[in-house]
Design a protein around this motif. Structure first.
Motif, PDB file in Angstrom:
ATOM      1  N   PHE A 179      51.622  75.142  86.811  1.00 54.65           N
ATOM      2  CA  PHE A 179      51.462  75.823  85.527  1.00 54.65           C
ATOM      3  C   PHE A 179      49.990  75.791  85.144  1.00 54.65           C
ATOM      4  CE2 PHE A 179      55.895  73.982  84.364  1.00 54.65           C
ATOM      5  CZ  PHE A 179      56.506  74.898  85.196  1.00 54.65           C
ATOM      6  N   CYS A 180      49.280  76.890  85.349  1.00 52.74           N
ATOM      7  CA  CYS A 180      47.864  76.964  84.996  1.00 52.74           C
ATOM      8  C   CYS A 180      47.725  77.631  83.638  1.00 52.74           C
ATOM      9  CB  CYS A 180      47.079  77.735  86.048  1.00 52.74           C
ATOM     10  SG  CYS A 180      46.876  76.813  87.585  1.00 52.74           S
ATOM     11  N   GLY A 181      47.091  76.916  82.713  1.00 56.96           N
ATOM     12  CA  GLY A 181      46.973  77.379  81.345  1.00 56.96           C
ATOM     13  C   GLY A 181      47.979  76.694  80.443  1.00 56.96           C
ATOM     14  N   GLU A 182      47.679  76.672  79.167  1.00 59.20           N
ATOM     15  CA  GLU A 182      48.612  76.126  78.181  1.00 59.20           C
ATOM     16  C   GLU A 182      49.886  76.959  78.156  1.00 59.20           C
ATOM     17  OE1 GLU A 182      50.204  73.908  76.283  1.00 59.20           O
ATOM     18  OE2 GLU A 182      48.391  73.405  75.183  1.00 59.20           O
ATOM     19  N   VAL A 183      49.725  78.275  78.299  1.00 60.08           N
ATOM     20  CA  VAL A 183      50.858  79.182  78.444  1.00 60.08           C
ATOM     21  C   VAL A 183      50.731  79.853  79.816  1.00 60.08           C
ATOM     22  CG1 VAL A 183      52.095  81.167  77.534  1.00 60.08           C
ATOM     23  CG2 VAL A 183      50.918  79.618  75.951  1.00 60.08           C
ATOM     24  N   ASN A 184      51.687  79.590  80.681  1.00 53.98           N
ATOM     25  CA  ASN A 184      51.695  80.198  82.003  1.00 53.98           C
ATOM     26  C   ASN A 184      52.764  81.276  82.050  1.00 53.98           C
ATOM     27  OD1 ASN A 184      52.935  79.867  85.160  1.00 53.98           O
ATOM     28  ND2 ASN A 184      50.728  80.081  84.931  1.00 53.98           N
ATOM     29  N   VAL A 185      52.407  82.454  82.537  1.00 55.24           N
ATOM     30  CA  VAL A 185      53.368  83.545  82.719  1.00 55.24           C
ATOM     31  C   VAL A 185      53.599  83.705  84.217  1.00 55.24           C
ATOM     32  CG1 VAL A 185      53.859  85.985  82.381  1.00 55.24           C
ATOM     33  CG2 VAL A 185      52.689  84.694  80.584  1.00 55.24           C
ATOM     34  N   LEU A 186      54.841  83.484  84.628  1.00 58.53           N
ATOM     35  CA  LEU A 186      55.226  83.565  86.027  1.00 58.53           C
ATOM     36  C   LEU A 186      55.850  84.930  86.297  1.00 58.53           C
ATOM     37  CD1 LEU A 186      55.629  81.951  88.716  1.00 58.53           C
ATOM     38  CD2 LEU A 186      57.906  81.374  87.855  1.00 58.53           C
ATOM     39  N   SER A 187      55.194  85.739  87.108  1.00 59.96           N
ATOM     40  CA  SER A 187      55.743  87.048  87.463  1.00 59.96           C
ATOM     41  C   SER A 187      56.376  86.970  88.846  1.00 59.96           C
ATOM     42  CB  SER A 187      54.651  88.118  87.433  1.00 59.96           C
ATOM     43  OG  SER A 187      53.594  87.791  88.321  1.00 59.96           O
ATOM     44  N   PHE A 188      57.346  87.834  89.091  1.00 55.07           N
ATOM     45  CA  PHE A 188      58.112  87.803  90.333  1.00 55.07           C
ATOM     46  C   PHE A 188      57.793  89.028  91.185  1.00 55.07           C
ATOM     47  CE2 PHE A 188      60.257  84.852  87.689  1.00 55.07           C
ATOM     48  CZ  PHE A 188      61.002  84.004  88.506  1.00 55.07           C
ATOM     49  N   VAL A 230      33.139  73.336  85.460  1.00 55.12           N
ATOM     50  CA  VAL A 230      34.564  73.190  85.749  1.00 55.12           C
ATOM     51  C   VAL A 230      34.813  72.229  86.915  1.00 55.12           C
ATOM     52  CG1 VAL A 230      35.173  75.447  84.821  1.00 55.12           C
ATOM     53  CG2 VAL A 230      34.584  75.226  87.248  1.00 55.12           C
ATOM     54  N   THR A 231      33.819  71.990  87.734  1.00 55.17           N
ATOM     55  CA  THR A 231      33.986  71.066  88.856  1.00 55.17           C
ATOM     56  C   THR A 231      33.696  69.619  88.478  1.00 55.17           C
ATOM     57  OG1 THR A 231      31.695  71.387  89.582  1.00 55.17           O
ATOM     58  CG2 THR A 231      33.360  72.888  90.491  1.00 55.17           C
ATOM     59  N   ARG A 264      35.506  78.833  69.770  1.00 54.91           N
ATOM     60  CA  ARG A 264      35.904  77.631  70.498  1.00 54.91           C
ATOM     61  C   ARG A 264      36.444  77.918  71.891  1.00 54.91           C
ATOM     62  NH1 ARG A 264      38.571  73.662  65.859  1.00 54.91           N
ATOM     63  NH2 ARG A 264      36.624  73.355  64.685  1.00 54.91           N
ATOM     64  N   LEU A 265      36.353  79.141  72.327  1.00 57.58           N
ATOM     65  CA  LEU A 265      36.792  79.480  73.669  1.00 57.58           C
ATOM     66  C   LEU A 265      35.707  79.136  74.683  1.00 57.58           C
ATOM     67  CD1 LEU A 265      38.508  82.933  73.039  1.00 57.58           C
ATOM     68  CD2 LEU A 265      39.589  80.690  73.240  1.00 57.58           C
ATOM     69  N   MET A 266      36.070  79.164  75.978  1.00 57.50           N
ATOM     70  CA  MET A 266      35.089  78.859  77.002  1.00 57.50           C
ATOM     71  C   MET A 266      33.941  79.866  76.970  1.00 57.50           C
ATOM     72  SD  MET A 266      37.246  79.996  80.438  1.00 57.50           S
ATOM     73  CE  MET A 266      38.598  78.895  80.046  1.00 57.50           C
ATOM     74  N   SER A 323      45.023  62.561  85.340  1.00 53.73           N
ATOM     75  CA  SER A 323      44.194  63.157  86.387  1.00 53.73           C
ATOM     76  C   SER A 323      44.966  63.373  87.671  1.00 53.73           C
ATOM     77  CB  SER A 323      42.978  62.262  86.654  1.00 53.73           C
ATOM     78  OG  SER A 323      43.394  60.970  87.072  1.00 53.73           O
ATOM     79  N   THR A 324      46.121  62.736  87.814  1.00 51.84           N
ATOM     80  CA  THR A 324      46.905  62.888  89.041  1.00 51.84           C
ATOM     81  C   THR A 324      47.919  64.032  88.961  1.00 51.84           C
ATOM     82  OG1 THR A 324      48.513  61.236  88.289  1.00 51.84           O
ATOM     83  CG2 THR A 324      46.671  60.457  89.648  1.00 51.84           C
ATOM     84  N   ASN A 325      48.336  64.430  87.760  1.00 51.79           N
ATOM     85  CA  ASN A 325      49.294  65.547  87.682  1.00 51.79           C
ATOM     86  C   ASN A 325      48.680  66.800  87.059  1.00 51.79           C
ATOM     87  OD1 ASN A 325      49.247  64.965  84.946  1.00 51.79           O
ATOM     88  ND2 ASN A 325      51.443  64.565  84.762  1.00 51.79           N
ATOM     89  N   THR A 326      47.348  66.827  86.950  1.00 49.48           N
ATOM     90  CA  THR A 326      46.629  68.020  86.505  1.00 49.48           C
ATOM     91  C   THR A 326      45.404  68.231  87.396  1.00 49.48           C
ATOM     92  OG1 THR A 326      45.180  66.853  84.939  1.00 49.48           O
ATOM     93  CG2 THR A 326      47.311  67.659  84.093  1.00 49.48           C
ATOM     94  N   TYR A 327      44.903  69.455  87.385  1.00 49.87           N
ATOM     95  CA  TYR A 327      43.638  69.769  88.053  1.00 49.87           C
ATOM     96  C   TYR A 327      43.041  70.976  87.345  1.00 49.87           C
ATOM     97  CZ  TYR A 327      46.274  73.458  90.499  1.00 49.87           C
ATOM     98  OH  TYR A 327      47.049  74.542  90.788  1.00 49.87           O
ATOM     99  N   VAL A 328      41.828  71.346  87.704  1.00 47.95           N
ATOM    100  CA  VAL A 328      41.139  72.454  87.052  1.00 47.95           C
ATOM    101  C   VAL A 328      41.008  73.609  88.033  1.00 47.95           C
ATOM    102  CG1 VAL A 328      39.063  73.219  85.843  1.00 47.95           C
ATOM    103  CG2 VAL A 328      39.843  70.860  85.601  1.00 47.95           C
ATOM    104  N   ALA A 329      41.474  74.782  87.615  1.00 43.16           N
ATOM    105  CA  ALA A 329      41.326  75.987  88.433  1.00 43.16           C
ATOM    106  C   ALA A 329      39.898  76.513  88.304  1.00 43.16           C
ATOM    107  CB  ALA A 329      42.318  77.048  87.983  1.00 43.16           C
ATOM    108  N   ALA A 330      39.498  77.359  89.234  1.00 47.32           N
ATOM    109  CA  ALA A 330      38.140  77.922  89.213  1.00 47.32           C
ATOM    110  C   ALA A 330      37.879  78.704  87.935  1.00 47.32           C
ATOM    111  CB  ALA A 330      37.935  78.817  90.435  1.00 47.32           C
ATOM    112  N   SER A 331      38.938  79.229  87.325  1.00 48.98           N
ATOM    113  CA  SER A 331      38.810  79.988  86.079  1.00 48.98           C
ATOM    114  C   SER A 331      38.525  79.108  84.874  1.00 48.98           C
ATOM    115  CB  SER A 331      40.099  80.765  85.821  1.00 48.98           C
ATOM    116  OG  SER A 331      41.196  79.867  85.676  1.00 48.98           O
ATOM    117  N   GLY A 332      38.631  77.779  85.024  1.00 50.91           N
ATOM    118  CA  GLY A 332      38.444  76.869  83.905  1.00 50.91           C
ATOM    119  C   GLY A 332      39.739  76.466  83.233  1.00 50.91           C
ATOM    120  N   LEU A 333      40.866  77.022  83.659  1.00 55.35           N
ATOM    121  CA  LEU A 333      42.160  76.642  83.109  1.00 55.35           C
ATOM    122  C   LEU A 333      42.599  75.308  83.700  1.00 55.35           C
ATOM    123  CD1 LEU A 333      42.063  79.717  82.433  1.00 55.35           C
ATOM    124  CD2 LEU A 333      44.541  79.753  82.837  1.00 55.35           C
TER     125      LEU A 333
END
Length: 497
Positions: free
Chosen positions: A420-429, A353-354, A140-142, A376-386
């Motif tokens: 936040f891209c993805g269901e789980v986003n990991v933010l690195s510093f 994805v577009t 069921r993955l992309m 549709s106003t507070n989400t968008y699709v990244a080129a990766s499909g996320l």
């Protein structure tokens, strides 16, 4: 929950989801009628629903979790589901049967094919996967998804039913004897014939030893990296069904790939998942229950259930600390997990994805403001499909409320555009290399001007975000002195409500 009734009425008027919300009544006949009315978050506490915000097998990490049945009288039948970090796709699920007072453990580890699950616990599972390396499923993955797509995600655990009566078949099959559960195959296989929507089937299930679920589950997790001698740990987010007798609906669906219970006619009344509702992903029995399956007396529809669950964990922002002190090689990742987003929006991998309809919404899942949570106003699709969720702003301070750079600069620094891209986003510093958790699926890097401090992220509308800050540091002289020099710190996020 009057606000949910009002919210659903508004959603029906504005449209945007797969038909009108369909009500589902679960027959309880001879079982104890469930009368719980609310879902309440109990971080680190006991509940009917548990969410482990993040697992990973990236960069030689192993993720381990322990589920505890604090009920010393009744056993529990659990649905355990692993979802991918990208767009919350199901990558593995099964049923677990716990004895009264039981603890069940398992781990997620990595190989060249992605992640696999392993449990050597003596409690019963269906199918019986004890002692086996069970590879996560990519169906069921992309399209063309790499192995990494199964190496990060989060875990859902749901109490589907209690197990009662020392003389009943299911109790005897799952109760530990001298430390080992019999796991009588004929008894456990018989659960494949249960249909929780059929009164006669529910009555038979009651006779065999099942009852409506009463919760009392806790879970803890840790991420272990043996090669790097680093461990992070925390408690699962617990959601309790409260009010009345504290019992939810009996929702023990067959753990098979048929659709005897999950027929096309029932799907819209069993899940708010827009991909399942619109048959973009074909629903079968093992898809149920999910966290949107009606569980309370007050949530007759999946949209009402998903709305109540989302509102229980929703917040308007998170804050936490970070450490980047070069003297101790400090690094920081923040995990930002949204475990109910799938019930508002999913990704249709049959579309480009577009394409405007790549995102599939269920506008019937509403926040406390009676408006759809993801649109549709507070989400968008990244080129990766996320699928990405937008935020309004974020702010970082140093530990002294100011910093010096090219002269005196008044802190904090205010920035915009962190999403936040993805269901789980990991933010690195300040880290473009391998981060603390080695995340790659939904990773975002943020540049801050300070070595150490804290930060806050805000969003215009409340979002269902949970997670923690993961800080890794090392004592440069540790290894040469004969002891480990690497340490891990885990701090849960603080939430603005």
């Amino acid at each position: 929950m009057k606000k949910n009734v009002l919210a659903l009425s508004i959603a029906a008027m504005i449209g945007g989801f797969a038909g009108a919300a369909s009500a589902q009544t679960f027959p309880n006949t001879t079982m104890t009628a469930p009368t719980a009315t609310d879902l309440v978050q109990s971080e680190g506490g006991a509940g009917h629903i548990l969410v482990v915000p993040y697992f990973t097998s990236q960069n030689d990490n192993m993720s381990v979790f322990h589920v505890v049945n604090t009920d010393t009288v009744n056993g529990k039948a659990l649905k355990v589901r692993f979802r991918g970090a990208a767009n919350s796709d199901d990558i593995l699920d099964f049923t677990v049967f716990l004895s009264p007072g039981d603890v069940w453990t398992g781990s997620v580890q990595g190989n060249e094919q992605g992640s696999y699950f392993l449990t050597n616990d003596k409690s019963c599972t269906l199918p019986d996967i004890r002692g086996q390396q069970v590879q996560f499923v990519t169906d069921r993955l992309m399209p063309n998804a790499t192995a990494a797509q199964t190496k990060e995600g989060y875990i859902e655990i749901l109490n589907m039913a209690d197990i009662t009566g020392a003389s009943t078949d299911v109790y005897k099959a799952t109760k530990h004897v001298n430390g080992v559960a019999p796991c009588t195959s004929s008894v456990l296989d018989a659960t494949l014939n249960i249909n929780p929507l059929d009164a006669a089937s529910v009555t038979a299930a009651k006779t065999s030893g099942f009852e409506t679920p009463s919760g009392k589950l806790t879970a803890d997790w840790y991420i272990l990296n043996v090669n790097q001698t680093t461990t992070f740990s925390g408690a699962a987010t617990a959601i309790a069904a409260t009010g009345g007798n504290g019992r939810g609906n009996f929702v023990l669906f067959p753990q098979d790939g048929l659709n005897t219970a999950a027929s096309a006619a029932n799907v819209a009344s069993l899940t708010a998942d827009p991909l399942l509702q619109q048959n973009i992903v074909k629903a079968v029995n093992f898809d149920f229950p999910d966290l949107s399956t009606p569980y309370l007396a007050a949530t007759a529809t999946p949209e009402a259930q998903a709305s109540a669950l989302t509102q229980a964990v929703a917040n308007t922002g998170v804050s936490n600390q970070f450490a980047l002190d070069t003297g101790i090689n400090a690094k920081t990742d923040w995990v930002l997990s949204m475990p109910t987003r799938r019930y508002s929006v999913g990704a249709d991998y049959t579309k480009d994805v577009t394409a405007s309809d790549y995102r599939v919404f269920n506008a019937g899942v509403l926040g406390a403001n009676s408006q759809p949570v993801f649109t549709s106003t507070n989400t968008y699709v990244a080129a990766s499909g996320l699928i990405c969720a937008t935020t309004s702003s974020y702010t970082f301070w140093d530990r002294e409320e100011q910093s010096k750079k090219n002269g005196a600069v008044i802190s904090p620094s205010n920035l915009k555009g962190l999403d936040f891209c993805g269901e789980v986003n990991v933010l690195s510093f300040n880290d473009t290399g391998t981060s603390v958790l080695g995340a790659t699926v939904g990773r975002t890097n943020v540049q801050v001007d300070y070595q150490n401090g804290w930060g806050a992220i805000s969003y215009a509308n409340a979002l269902p975000v949970v997670g923690s800050s993961f800080i890794k540091l090392s004592n440069s002289g540790g290894l040469s002195n004969g002891f480990s020099g690497t340490y891990g710190i885990t701090w849960p996020h603080r939430f603005a409500k």
